[in-house]
Motif scaffolding. Structure first.
Motif, PDB file in Angstrom:
ATOM      1  N   ARG A  57       4.306  -3.649  10.490  1.00 25.79           N
ATOM      2  CA  ARG A  57       2.989  -3.011  10.386  1.00 25.79           C
ATOM      3  C   ARG A  57       2.935  -2.022   9.215  1.00 25.79           C
ATOM      4  NH1 ARG A  57      -0.460  -3.546  14.488  1.00 25.79           N
ATOM      5  NH2 ARG A  57      -1.322  -1.462  14.168  1.00 25.79           N
ATOM      6  N   CYS A 105       0.612  -5.206   4.560  1.00 20.82           N
ATOM      7  CA  CYS A 105       0.709  -3.954   5.305  1.00 20.82           C
ATOM      8  C   CYS A 105       0.900  -2.830   4.294  1.00 20.82           C
ATOM      9  CB  CYS A 105       1.881  -3.992   6.293  1.00 20.82           C
ATOM     10  SG  CYS A 105       3.498  -4.156   5.509  1.00 20.82           S
ATOM     11  N   THR A 209      -3.558  -2.719  10.968  1.00 22.90           N
ATOM     12  CA  THR A 209      -2.848  -3.369   9.871  1.00 22.90           C
ATOM     13  C   THR A 209      -3.697  -4.428   9.172  1.00 22.90           C
ATOM     14  OG1 THR A 209      -0.751  -2.979  10.983  1.00 22.90           O
ATOM     15  CG2 THR A 209      -0.754  -4.614   9.242  1.00 22.90           C
ATOM     16  N   ARG A 267      -1.281  -7.706  13.261  1.00 20.75           N
ATOM     17  CA  ARG A 267      -0.329  -7.705  12.154  1.00 20.75           C
ATOM     18  C   ARG A 267      -0.893  -8.489  10.991  1.00 20.75           C
ATOM     19  NH1 ARG A 267       4.718  -5.907  13.429  1.00 20.75           N
ATOM     20  NH2 ARG A 267       5.211  -5.640  15.605  1.00 20.75           N
TER      21      ARG A 267
END
Length: 267
Positions: A57, A105, A209, A267
């Protein structure tokens, strides 16, 4: 720039996880000066490939030891032909700089001390750079007749303007963290930069994220084609967020209990 060699079999980088594997901390550890030799470049490239294959993340990139890096081991350049030199830079873009920038990320770089050449260029490929007051930065490739070729000049120009980029590269001087913060190259200066960087990376890992990845995509579009191009990608890039559990859950949380209460899992 320095010349040195790395003992065979030495572990030059390590990736540790925190917050239940949501935060990855990539540490450069090639004592005494964290010189970028071929082995260190390979190790970093392999770590970034692993992170790209299973993105966390958030990522924190840091270094162990007294300095972030004393530069590149000049043995890397010795005897290269024009074609081999071009292939070296092409490989470093393809395996380190571009994959690092493309991680979906936030990526935070922590500079606690001297940060030269390749390390500085890698920092410029990260999303946010934090530095200690004693940190110094330099692109000193002119000492061996080179120009920084891992993206440093153009990324400096993006952050600080083309005039500042040419000054920093052409003089080969060292610049302190406060100066580069004033120029917009360093995002913030902290007395305890490692603690501050870990806290920021952890905070970003707790956030949305997928929305952060969308932000990176929009900024990347601006970098490649300007405002009009960035505007053109926003509807699709940002529109896709409406399908995420992060957005749906955060909207429900906001309506039910107010702002700041949502949790994010995407994610």
């Amino acid at each position: 720039m320095s010349d040195s060699s790395t003992p065979a079999g030495t572990q030059l980088t390590r990736v540790e996880t925190d917050k239940g594997a949501e935060l990855a901390v990539l540490t450069i550890d090639n004592p005494p000066l964290n010189l970028f030799d071929k082995a260190l470049m390979e190790s970093i490239a392999a770590d970034i490939a692993d992170l790209a294959a299973a993105p966390p993340r958030a990522v924190l990139l840091r270094a162990a030891g007294k300095v972030v890096s004393g530069g590149v081991d000049v043995h890397v350049f010795d005897g290269l032909s024009v074609e081999q030199g071009a292939e070296l830079w092409r490989d470093l873009f393809e395996r380190i700089i571009h994959p690092l920038e493309s991680l979906p990320c936030p990526v935070v770089f922590a500079a606690h001390g001297l940060t030269l050449t390749a390390a500085f260029e890698i920092a410029l490929a990260c999303d946010i750079i934090l530095a200690a007051p004693k940190a110094r930065f330099g692109l000193v490739e002119t000492v061996v007749g080179l120009t920084p070729s891992m993206g440093g000049p153009q990324r400096l120009a993006e952050r600080a303007g083309s005039g500042r980029a040419r000054e920093l590269v052409m003089t080969g001087d060292l610049y302190d963290a406060t100066t580069l913060a004033d120029w917009g190259v360093v995002n913030a200066v902290h007395d305890d930069v490692d603690t501050a960087a870990r806290a920021l990376a952890a905070r970003l890992a707790d956030g949305p994220t997928k929305a952060h990845a969308a932000t990176k995509a929009i900024v990347a579009a601006w970098r490649s084609g300007g405002v009009a191009h960035a505007d053109s990608v926003v509807p699709e890039v940002s529109g896709e967020l409406f399908a995420t559990a992060d957005l749906q859950g955060a909207v429900r949380s906001f309506l039910e209990v107010g702002p700041g209460k949502a949790s994010y899992t995407g994610r």
